[in-house]
Design a protein around this motif. Structure first.
Motif, PDB file in Angstrom:
ATOM      1  N   ASP A  30       0.674  -1.472   0.614  1.00 43.77           N
ATOM      2  CA  ASP A  30      -0.296  -0.208  -0.118  1.00 43.77           C
ATOM      3  C   ASP A  30       0.673   1.231  -0.386  1.00 43.77           C
ATOM      4  O   ASP A  30       0.536   2.422  -0.725  1.00 43.77           O
ATOM      5  CB  ASP A  30      -0.200   0.337   1.247  1.00 43.77           C
ATOM      6  N   TYR A  31       1.823   1.433   0.942  1.00 41.99           N
ATOM      7  CA  TYR A  31       2.613   2.457   0.993  1.00 41.99           C
ATOM      8  C   TYR A  31       3.543   2.344  -0.716  1.00 41.99           C
ATOM      9  O   TYR A  31       3.637   3.662  -0.793  1.00 41.99           O
ATOM     10  CB  TYR A  31       4.121   2.170   1.350  1.00 41.99           C
ATOM     11  N   TRP A  32       4.169   1.820  -0.800  1.00 45.97           N
ATOM     12  CA  TRP A  32       4.454   2.424  -2.532  1.00 45.97           C
ATOM     13  C   TRP A  32       3.281   1.826  -3.956  1.00 45.97           C
ATOM     14  O   TRP A  32       3.777   1.272  -5.170  1.00 45.97           O
ATOM     15  CB  TRP A  32       5.369   0.861  -2.970  1.00 45.97           C
ATOM     16  N   ARG A  33       1.877   2.332  -3.160  1.00 47.61           N
ATOM     17  CA  ARG A  33       1.011   1.726  -4.788  1.00 47.61           C
ATOM     18  C   ARG A  33       0.870   2.833  -5.976  1.00 47.61           C
ATOM     19  O   ARG A  33       1.312   3.573  -5.571  1.00 47.61           O
ATOM     20  CB  ARG A  33      -0.542   1.755  -3.886  1.00 47.61           C
ATOM     21  N   THR A  34       0.517   2.018  -7.187  1.00 50.59           N
ATOM     22  CA  THR A  34       0.972   3.348  -7.975  1.00 50.59           C
ATOM     23  C   THR A  34      -0.095   2.975  -9.169  1.00 50.59           C
ATOM     24  O   THR A  34      -1.110   1.235  -8.854  1.00 50.59           O
ATOM     25  CB  THR A  34       2.251   2.810  -8.715  1.00 50.59           C
ATOM     26  N   ASP A  35      -0.850   4.032  -9.972  1.00 52.81           N
ATOM     27  CA  ASP A  35      -1.688   3.049 -10.579  1.00 52.81           C
ATOM     28  C   ASP A  35      -0.806   2.788 -12.113  1.00 52.81           C
ATOM     29  O   ASP A  35      -1.415   2.787 -13.240  1.00 52.81           O
ATOM     30  CB  ASP A  35      -2.979   3.912 -11.342  1.00 52.81           C
ATOM     31  N   ILE A  36       0.484   3.490 -12.294  1.00 55.01           N
ATOM     32  CA  ILE A  36       1.034   3.274 -13.506  1.00 55.01           C
ATOM     33  C   ILE A  36       1.719   1.980 -14.039  1.00 55.01           C
ATOM     34  O   ILE A  36       1.223   1.868 -15.496  1.00 55.01           O
ATOM     35  CB  ILE A  36       2.353   4.342 -13.071  1.00 55.01           C
ATOM     36  N   ILE A  37       1.988   1.105 -13.247  1.00 58.46           N
ATOM     37  CA  ILE A  37       2.959  -0.072 -13.557  1.00 58.46           C
ATOM     38  C   ILE A  37       2.942  -1.330 -12.824  1.00 58.46           C
ATOM     39  O   ILE A  37       2.557  -0.832 -11.108  1.00 58.46           O
ATOM     40  CB  ILE A  37       4.257   0.603 -14.094  1.00 58.46           C
ATOM     41  N   ASP A  38       2.654  -2.482 -13.360  1.00 57.14           N
ATOM     42  CA  ASP A  38       2.562  -3.468 -12.919  1.00 57.14           C
ATOM     43  C   ASP A  38       3.703  -4.576 -13.419  1.00 57.14           C
ATOM     44  O   ASP A  38       3.726  -5.110 -14.321  1.00 57.14           O
ATOM     45  CB  ASP A  38       0.716  -3.656 -12.751  1.00 57.14           C
ATOM     46  N   ILE A  86       5.203  -6.946 -17.638  1.00 62.90           N
ATOM     47  CA  ILE A  86       5.419  -5.298 -17.617  1.00 62.90           C
ATOM     48  C   ILE A  86       4.739  -4.622 -17.976  1.00 62.90           C
ATOM     49  O   ILE A  86       4.023  -4.414 -19.187  1.00 62.90           O
ATOM     50  CB  ILE A  86       6.467  -4.841 -18.320  1.00 62.90           C
ATOM     51  N   HIS A  87       3.547  -4.394 -17.607  1.00 60.43           N
ATOM     52  CA  HIS A  87       1.828  -3.556 -17.973  1.00 60.43           C
ATOM     53  C   HIS A  87       1.890  -2.243 -17.751  1.00 60.43           C
ATOM     54  O   HIS A  87       2.469  -1.798 -16.060  1.00 60.43           O
ATOM     55  CB  HIS A  87       1.156  -4.368 -17.326  1.00 60.43           C
ATOM     56  N   VAL A  88       2.305  -1.357 -17.858  1.00 61.66           N
ATOM     57  CA  VAL A  88       1.813   0.051 -17.950  1.00 61.66           C
ATOM     58  C   VAL A  88       0.567   0.649 -18.765  1.00 61.66           C
ATOM     59  O   VAL A  88       0.232   0.279 -19.236  1.00 61.66           O
ATOM     60  CB  VAL A  88       3.031   0.811 -19.127  1.00 61.66           C
ATOM     61  N   ARG A  89       0.127   1.487 -17.740  1.00 61.53           N
ATOM     62  CA  ARG A  89      -1.494   1.571 -17.101  1.00 61.53           C
ATOM     63  C   ARG A  89      -2.348   0.414 -17.953  1.00 61.53           C
ATOM     64  O   ARG A  89      -2.945   1.093 -18.067  1.00 61.53           O
ATOM     65  CB  ARG A  89      -1.402   3.040 -18.281  1.00 61.53           C
ATOM     66  N   GLY A  90      -2.054  -0.507 -17.735  1.00 66.59           N
ATOM     67  CA  GLY A  90      -2.298  -2.056 -17.934  1.00 66.59           C
ATOM     68  C   GLY A  90      -2.689  -2.054 -19.738  1.00 66.59           C
ATOM     69  O   GLY A  90      -2.899  -3.805 -19.645  1.00 66.59           O
ATOM     70  N   TYR A  91      -1.611  -1.833 -20.668  1.00 64.94           N
ATOM     71  CA  TYR A  91      -1.422  -1.784 -21.063  1.00 64.94           C
ATOM     72  C   TYR A  91       0.189  -3.144 -21.269  1.00 64.94           C
ATOM     73  O   TYR A  91       0.951  -2.837 -20.891  1.00 64.94           O
ATOM     74  CB  TYR A  91      -0.805  -1.674 -22.280  1.00 64.94           C
ATOM     75  N   PRO A  92       0.067  -4.706 -22.068  1.00 62.64           N
ATOM     76  CA  PRO A  92       1.044  -5.269 -21.555  1.00 62.64           C
ATOM     77  C   PRO A  92       1.866  -4.018 -22.575  1.00 62.64           C
ATOM     78  O   PRO A  92       1.962  -3.512 -23.051  1.00 62.64           O
ATOM     79  CB  PRO A  92       0.788  -6.403 -22.232  1.00 62.64           C
TER      80      PRO A  92
END
Length: 283
Positions: free
Chosen positions: A19-27, A33-39
């Motif tokens: 939770d401390y390092w949560r981000t919507d940008i990259i997974d 590697i997904h950027v904003r949900g895009y592979p």
């Protein structure tokens, strides 16, 4: 708490860290590697670099018209000659032994309010004028009220207008034309271009010499039309100017000069301090 235990006193430390390092940008996971949900593999070869900037900052992919307008602003701001402070610093830094990344960092750190901040300041001014218009004030009146207030608060230099080197900035007209084309296509509203031109007309009123819009004003129009926050106008400018900084630093690295100063050694500086004196003279 044991080495394999992720909880203590009811606290899940793994979840706390996530939770401390949560981000919507990259997974990222192994092999993913997904950027904003895009592979990422679906983006490579399909998105341009301006598209990727937009995706990272805004969370979606721009339309072709939006992408072209952002790219134009990026291209226009890349370089302004070795006398520009950020460019000059990159060259001096390389001659002092810094690697390219050190030279780039040194140069980018100069892009503050005076050198590099005009685009952000212009967007802020444009937005204040737009707020007055939204409250029912006519465009010309809103421009005068906000410009007068800006001058009282910050002084006579208005961000985005006039240029110390160019009587007419060759980049501004082209960028404004592209913004007009995008407005005609419905990609942007065109309201910020109208606001900027109202300021330009206000500054020309009663003057023998006009104060035309410069690149900072024209790119501010584009960033505002595209919906970027004022702070991002400066950030995107830094991305653009980084290309020029890198290019000049690389060129300088091949010249073999050491300790390149701000001016040739043959050009003396002027000393304005006390005449020669000695400690014994004051005793």
């Amino acid at each position: 708490m044991s080495a394999n235990d992720n909880t203590s006193g009811g606290i899940d430390y793994r979840q706390l860290g996530a939770d401390y390092w949560r981000t919507d940008i990259i997974d990222i996971e192994p092999g993913k590697i997904h950027v904003r949900g895009y592979p990422i593999q679906e983006l490579i070869g399909k998105l341009s670099f301006p598209d990727m900037i937009w995706l990272m900052l805004r969370g979606d992919v721009p339309s072709p018209a939006q992408s072209r307008l952002l790219e134009a602003a990026l291209v226009a701001s890349v370089d302004h000659g070795p006398h520009a402070p950020s460019i000059a610093i990159s060259r001096m830094a390389v001659s002092c032994g810094l690697p390219l990344n050190g030279a780039m960092a040194s140069a980018l750190n100069t892009l503050d309010d005076v050198h590099g901040g005009a685009g952000q300041q212009a967007v802020e001014l444009f937005q204040r004028i737009r707020e007055h218009i939204a409250q029912g004030m006519p465009l010309d009146e809103a421009a005068k009220v906000c410009v007068d207030a800006f001058v009282v608060e910050h002084g006579k230099y208005l961000p985005g207008f006039g240029h110390r080197f160019h009587p007419l900035d060759p980049r501004a007209g082209k960028l404004l034309g592209l913004a007009d084309e995008a407005a005609a296509e419905g990609a942007v509203t065109g309201e910020y271009a109208r606001i900027a031109r109202a300021i330009e007309a206000l500054l020309a009123s009663g003057r023998s010499k006009p104060v035309p819009m410069n690149i900072d004003g024209a790119t501010a129009v584009i960033y505002a039309e595209l919906g970027f926050a004022p702070q991002l106008a400066r950030g995107i400018f830094c991305l653009s100017r980084a290309v020029g900084i890198l290019s000049h630093a690389w060129e300088q690295s091949g010249r073999g000069e050491r300790n390149k100063g701000p001016m040739p050694r043959q050009m003396p500086y002027r000393y304005t301090g006390p005449a020669t004196r000695h400690l014994d003279d004051s005793q």
